[in-house]
Design an enzyme around this catalytic site. Sequence first.
Site: not given
Ligand SMILES: [Zn+2]
Length: 383
Positions: A207, A255
Amino acid sequence: MKIIVLTSWLILSVSIAFSNAYMPLKDTELESIASQFPPLEYLNPLDDGGLLQPFLIVRIPGTENSTKVQNHVNDFFIKQISQGQNSSSSEIPMWKVTHDSFQDSTPIGDNITFTNICVSRDPELAINEGDKARTRKRLTLAAHYDSKLYPEGFIGAIDSAVPCAILMYVAKVIDKALTRKQAFLNENGVGNENNQLGLQILFLDGEEAFHEWTSTDSIYGARHLAARMENEDIENVDGLIGSGLSSIDTFVLLDLLGAANPRIPSYFSETHDLYNSMRSIQKRGRNIKGLFQHKRRESNFFSSPSVSENVHFLGGTLGDDHTPFWQRGVPVLHLIPNKFPPQWHHLTDDVDHLDLRTVHDWAIIIAAFTAEYLELTNFILDQ
Ligand SMILES: [Zn+2]
């Protein structure tokens, strides 16, 4: 790592119709999550036998440490989670783990290996024996397990070690309930569309950008997986052929969770009802003794109705692992604080800066949400 995307994309949201009915848990069932599965017994960051501690290392894609983390996830789903349940004798489908490995060019080298870990558990159809091979709709939960190359030594406790460990905790909480529900359906032959919902948990790699966040230096794993699923032909329960993406009922992305005082806005209008369902879990749960560690209304993780119902949905302004799925029409529920925690992308994103009360409450909220989405009411209690 995220950026605000300045262009306003005009994307036709070809949202896929929800097939879920969503069934709230009873108060006793909510309470039982905390009492049967005390979150901090599973998510203690100092316990090397726990779910969280093995993530708390530097875990750059393609490295030995990345493999160590992959092994932690594999072992949990293949060996540990269902210990004590004899899946072969009951013939109840258990967890499946597949690795989606590929190489891509990056600013630090041309052949970096990335590995997405795709975990799933699907129900067996209680009706239509011949349909077993067909792909069902799935609730998809996702987080990224790689860590950022810079600053050196960065372990990303909230980014996203805690979200990954919470997803494993969720699987643990609902594992036996899924087995109980399947056994009930097998015995009673009760089948409807909602009983065919499966669960997919994605631990995404790559990511983080290696250098600066750009469309090609970021979300390597998510871009690869979304494109691959788009090109897969699968037969859905309704007998129609669709792309692999059509099996995703909702894509829920976690997240930057685990820091104190999170506030998550509702980013997408098409999942606003689900956002409200999650908010309702925190609201209802506050009245249940011992369920949450944050008890005051001021510690709401979600925007109040008066704010969120007039919200300008921010979805699409934030680049993250959901982006390549959302751009292809998959409904997304994005659980990321609007204001990033102060330790974001600093070395202080470590164990000392986790807020364990917040980790505890997130674990309960996401587990309860998943159980409600998969309609595990009446199956959560160990009776
Ligand atoms: Zn990050």
